[in-house]
Scaffold this active site. Structure first.
Site, PDB file in Angstrom:
ATOM      1  N   ASP A   6       0.923  -1.378  -0.021  1.00 29.83           N
ATOM      2  CA  ASP A   6      -0.132   0.363  -0.312  1.00 29.83           C
ATOM      3  C   ASP A   6       0.932   1.070  -0.317  1.00 29.83           C
ATOM      4  O   ASP A   6       2.026   1.308   0.601  1.00 29.83           O
ATOM      5  CB  ASP A   6      -0.390   0.146   1.313  1.00 29.83           C
ATOM      6  CG  ASP A   6      -1.185   1.648   1.924  1.00 29.83           C
ATOM      7  OD1 ASP A   6      -2.357   1.455   0.375  1.00 29.83           O
ATOM      8  OD2 ASP A   6      -1.620   1.959   2.018  1.00 29.83           O
ATOM      9  N   ASP A   8      -0.016   5.850   0.894  1.00 28.32           N
ATOM     10  CA  ASP A   8      -0.122   6.644   2.155  1.00 28.32           C
ATOM     11  C   ASP A   8      -0.736   5.700   2.737  1.00 28.32           C
ATOM     12  O   ASP A   8      -1.776   4.885   3.327  1.00 28.32           O
ATOM     13  CB  ASP A   8      -1.692   6.897   1.094  1.00 28.32           C
ATOM     14  CG  ASP A   8      -2.363   7.756   0.426  1.00 28.32           C
ATOM     15  OD1 ASP A   8      -0.728   8.185  -0.129  1.00 28.32           O
ATOM     16  OD2 ASP A   8      -2.410   8.138  -0.302  1.00 28.32           O
ATOM     17  N   ASP A 215      -1.869  -0.610   5.937  1.00 31.29           N
ATOM     18  CA  ASP A 215      -2.765  -0.040   7.336  1.00 31.29           C
ATOM     19  C   ASP A 215      -3.804   0.420   7.141  1.00 31.29           C
ATOM     20  O   ASP A 215      -3.949   0.455   7.978  1.00 31.29           O
ATOM     21  CB  ASP A 215      -1.706   1.233   7.321  1.00 31.29           C
ATOM     22  CG  ASP A 215      -2.945   2.475   6.280  1.00 31.29           C
ATOM     23  OD1 ASP A 215      -2.825   1.959   5.100  1.00 31.29           O
ATOM     24  OD2 ASP A 215      -3.421   3.483   6.636  1.00 31.29           O
TER      25      ASP A 215
HETATM   26  C1  2M8 Z   1      -7.891   8.746  -2.099  1.00 35.03           C
HETATM   27  O1  2M8 Z   1      -7.206   7.413  -1.376  1.00 35.03           O
HETATM   28  C2  2M8 Z   1      -6.514   7.409  -0.212  1.00 35.03           C
HETATM   29  C3  2M8 Z   1      -5.899   6.082   0.460  1.00 35.03           C
HETATM   30  O2  2M8 Z   1      -6.043   6.158   1.338  1.00 35.03           O
HETATM   31  C4  2M8 Z   1      -7.807   8.231   0.747  1.00 35.03           C
HETATM   32  O3  2M8 Z   1      -8.628   7.249   0.242  1.00 35.03           O
HETATM   33  O4  2M8 Z   1      -7.814   8.913   1.859  1.00 35.03           O
HETATM   34  C5  2M8 Z   1      -7.159   8.765  -3.372  1.00 35.03           C
HETATM   35  O5  2M8 Z   1      -7.581  10.390  -3.834  1.00 35.03           O
HETATM   36  C6  2M8 Z   1      -5.756   8.815  -4.496  1.00 35.03           C
HETATM   37  O6  2M8 Z   1      -6.379   8.846  -5.717  1.00 35.03           O
HETATM   38  C7  2M8 Z   1      -5.172  10.191  -3.186  1.00 35.03           C
HETATM   39  O7  2M8 Z   1      -3.586  10.182  -4.065  1.00 35.03           O
HETATM   40  C8  2M8 Z   1      -5.112  10.246  -2.087  1.00 35.03           C
HETATM   41  C9  2M8 Z   1      -4.633  11.608  -0.960  1.00 35.03           C
HETATM   42  O8  2M8 Z   1      -4.151  11.457  -0.568  1.00 35.03           O
HETATM   43  O9  2M8 Z   1      -6.872   9.994  -1.756  1.00 35.03           O
HETATM   44 MG    MG Z   2      -3.227   3.206   3.267  1.00 31.93          MG
HETATM   45 MG    MG Z   3      -4.189   3.089  -0.451  1.00 32.34          MG
END
Ligand code: 2M8
Ligand code: MG
Ligand code: MG
Length: 278
Positions: A6, A8, A215
């Site tokens: 993963d 983020d 995570d």
């Molecule tokens: C969004 O994805 C993250 C993944 O955990 C979220 O849901 O907070 C998506 O829009 C992704 O495209 C984007 O890069 C990310 C940015 O925090 O948010």
């Molecule tokens: Mg994540």
């Molecule tokens: Mg993710």
């Protein structure tokens, strides 16, 4: 060997999107010829940019929680690939539902069920930057969705199950990311990882040894699929639980926990320089 990760909150810090604490391990894996495969909610456009920065151009990638799979030449199959979606040397599979369909149904469901939520496609670039902390070019890339729509829930949490049921009757599902809920067809991170493992087998004639790191709740199907797993503590107050002998629970969040998990599983056993090691 293969690493599925993963981004983020795992390889990248939840707030700063920095990966420096994981850099030594990325170098070590590159040196040992172990592909590190990003498995993310991010879009194809975001991953195409990030894989260059992370030095992962030779690896496949899984975008939009499994709705988009990118294959570099070494992962392509002479007979099975080559479709009109191919761009340059990259072959891209889109096993999920089309974003146009998903967005239309989201409007209809909101109206019919009287729910409050905001879809990424309805947000301005400024809104997206404010919510995520992404830069303007990054926010533009995040908005280029193909098979999944991030949704900001603005209603009572108790109504989520009603939302889930409506999506289900339209052939869609809901999964939880860090800040957003993600609406998509029936693929998920686990099915996409399974697809890549099958592809590896078809090309190399043997099963890879796999390690996965994540995570969030949306990472569970991927962590269950791998031989070894690292569950990194999330920063967003979500309860994610996964038990089993193959699971290591990292203490630190983000890239520090990522490296801790790599140390735990492969610190002693990853050869330093093995050409073509599997
Ligand atoms: C969004 O994805 C993250 C993944 O955990 C979220 O849901 O907070 C998506 O829009 C992704 O495209 C984007 O890069 C990310 C940015 O925090 O948010
Ligand atoms: Mg994540
Ligand atoms: Mg993710």
């Amino acid at each position: 060997r293969l690493v599925f990760t993963d981004l983020d909150g795992s390889l990248l810090d939840h707030d700063s999107y920095d990966w420096q604490p994981a850099h030594p391990w990325l170098e070590r894996l590159r040196f040992a010829n172990v592909p590190v495969i990003p498995v993310s909610s991010k879009t194809r456009a975001e991953l195409l940019a990030l894989r260059v920065q992370l030095g992962l151009e030779q690896s496949p990638f899984i975008a939009e929680n499994g709705a988009v799979i990118g294959l570099p030449p070494a992962w392509q199959h002479a007979r099975l690939d080559r479709d009109p979606d191919d761009i340059g040397s990259l072959c891209v599979k889109t096993p999920g539902l089309d974003i146009g369909f998903i967005r239309k149904r989201l409007e209809v469901i909101r109206e019919r069920q009287g729910l409050s939520y905001c879809c990424m496609g309805e947000m301005s670039l400024e809104d997206i930057m404010a919510v995520t902390g992404l830069s303007e070019p990054q926010a533009r890339q995040a908005r280029l969705r193909e098979g999944s729509e991030p949704v900001l829930w603005q209603d009572d949490d108790a109504l989520i199950s009603r939302f889930r049921d409506s999506l289900d009757s339209d052939g869609m599902q809901l999964t939880r990311g860090g800040r957003f809920w993600h609406v998509m067809g029936h693929s998920h991170k686990g099915s996409a990882v399974g697809w890549l493992i099958d592809r590896f087998r078809a090309l190399r004639g043997q099963r890879p040894h796999t390690l996965a790191l994540g995570d969030g709740p949306n990472d569970i199907p991927m962590l269950q699929r791998a031989d070894l797993a690292v569950l990194i503590p999330g920063r967003h107050g979500q309860v994610v639980s996964l038990e089993g002998d193959h699971v290591y629970h990292a203490r630190s969040p983000g890239p520090a926990g990522w490296s801790e998990g790599m140390d735990h599983w492969w610190g002693e056993t990853l050869p330093d320089n093995v050409s073509g090691e599997e």
